[in-house]
Design a protein around this motif. Sequence first.
Motif, PDB file in Angstrom:
ATOM      1  N   ALA A  53       0.822  -1.210   0.000  1.00 30.92           N
ATOM      2  CA  ALA A  53       0.000   0.000   0.000  1.00 30.92           C
ATOM      3  C   ALA A  53       0.849   1.251   0.000  1.00 30.92           C
ATOM      4  O   ALA A  53       0.525   2.241  -0.651  1.00 30.92           O
ATOM      5  N   PHE A  56       2.397   1.501  -3.285  1.00 35.56           N
ATOM      6  CA  PHE A  56       1.243   1.670  -4.161  1.00 35.56           C
ATOM      7  C   PHE A  56       1.559   1.341  -5.614  1.00 35.56           C
ATOM      8  O   PHE A  56       1.356   2.140  -6.513  1.00 35.56           O
ATOM      9  N   GLY A  98      -6.033   0.872   3.047  1.00 34.65           N
ATOM     10  CA  GLY A  98      -5.232   1.507   2.014  1.00 34.65           C
ATOM     11  C   GLY A  98      -4.533   2.739   2.554  1.00 34.65           C
ATOM     12  O   GLY A  98      -4.239   2.824   3.749  1.00 34.65           O
ATOM     13  N   LEU A 134      -3.990   8.436 -10.530  1.00 30.85           N
ATOM     14  CA  LEU A 134      -3.963   7.102  -9.938  1.00 30.85           C
ATOM     15  C   LEU A 134      -5.152   6.272 -10.413  1.00 30.85           C
ATOM     16  O   LEU A 134      -6.264   6.776 -10.509  1.00 30.85           O
ATOM     17  N   ASN A 136      -6.465   3.778  -8.792  1.00 33.70           N
ATOM     18  CA  ASN A 136      -7.111   3.131  -7.654  1.00 33.70           C
ATOM     19  C   ASN A 136      -8.488   3.701  -7.350  1.00 33.70           C
ATOM     20  O   ASN A 136      -8.759   4.874  -7.586  1.00 33.70           O
ATOM     21  N   LYS A 137      -9.331   2.858  -6.801  1.00 27.98           N
ATOM     22  CA  LYS A 137     -10.646   3.308  -6.354  1.00 27.98           C
ATOM     23  C   LYS A 137     -10.506   4.169  -5.101  1.00 27.98           C
ATOM     24  O   LYS A 137      -9.533   4.041  -4.350  1.00 27.98           O
ATOM     25  N   LYS A 179     -15.287   5.441  -9.688  1.00 29.60           N
ATOM     26  CA  LYS A 179     -14.207   5.008  -8.796  1.00 29.60           C
ATOM     27  C   LYS A 179     -14.487   5.365  -7.341  1.00 29.60           C
ATOM     28  O   LYS A 179     -13.771   4.933  -6.449  1.00 29.60           O
ATOM     29  N   LEU A 210      -7.406   5.764  -0.510  1.00 30.87           N
ATOM     30  CA  LEU A 210      -6.974   5.195  -1.781  1.00 30.87           C
ATOM     31  C   LEU A 210      -6.883   3.688  -1.593  1.00 30.87           C
ATOM     32  O   LEU A 210      -6.016   3.190  -0.878  1.00 30.87           O
ATOM     33  N   VAL A 211      -7.777   2.969  -2.224  1.00 31.14           N
ATOM     34  CA  VAL A 211      -7.908   1.531  -2.023  1.00 31.14           C
ATOM     35  C   VAL A 211      -6.905   0.797  -2.910  1.00 31.14           C
ATOM     36  O   VAL A 211      -6.876   1.006  -4.125  1.00 31.14           O
ATOM     37  N   PRO A 212      -6.049  -0.083  -2.340  1.00 32.02           N
ATOM     38  CA  PRO A 212      -5.087  -0.831  -3.159  1.00 32.02           C
ATOM     39  C   PRO A 212      -5.813  -1.726  -4.155  1.00 32.02           C
ATOM     40  O   PRO A 212      -6.865  -2.282  -3.859  1.00 32.02           O
ATOM     41  N   GLU A 213      -5.233  -1.865  -5.338  1.00 38.40           N
ATOM     42  CA  GLU A 213      -5.827  -2.731  -6.343  1.00 38.40           C
ATOM     43  C   GLU A 213      -5.554  -4.182  -6.005  1.00 38.40           C
ATOM     44  O   GLU A 213      -4.459  -4.519  -5.603  1.00 38.40           O
TER      45      GLU A 213
END
Length: 213
Positions: A53, A56, A98, A134, A136-137, A179, A210-213
Amino acid sequence: MGQMIDEEDCPHCEPFDQEWIFTYGDLVTLLLCFFILLFSMCKMDNSKFKDVAQSFKPMPSGSPFITEGQDSVVEQLAKELEDSELAEDTQINVDERGVVVSFSANAFFDQDSTELNAQAREELERFAKLLYILPNKIQVEGHTDQVESTQWRNQWEISGARAAVVGNFLTTAGINGKKITVKGFGWQRPKAANDTPQQRALNNRVEVILVPE
């Protein structure tokens, strides 16, 4: 001048009829890669998750954070917020959710209000430019203290409304709305006790995750 001797006519050369060994070698290599991948997934623990994370990665093609030696997203966010007037009212952490950027609701909103003040709008617009690159969601969470509002029926409503306002602002700043997820938790997830004004200020917050993929 010597005469060229074909391999078939050479008495010292034996024909190689074991071509299957190449296919077998490829198969073994693929199986090894497959089991390494399974092992790495099974060994995912909290410390490794935090490392992932924090760095990232993977990042999108052309991202300034993918180059080796460049600052991580956490460091970039910290630098951006240090230059802002909201630096003292903002915290950045990494947890199982995240990368968490926590903004003080007192710095963003007047008491019982869901309207962003001018300073908050300016800083969120700068913040959105960094989020834009980015893939990421993004999860926006609203949190409150335990002091009852005089204008809202409960803390769930105001926390959800404030998170929705921030999420909507990010979409107007160019972030893809698909997102973004918005949640309101009221006072159910405090960061501190609710005994002093300083503690209540920590609990009264909006977090952009920021949510990790």
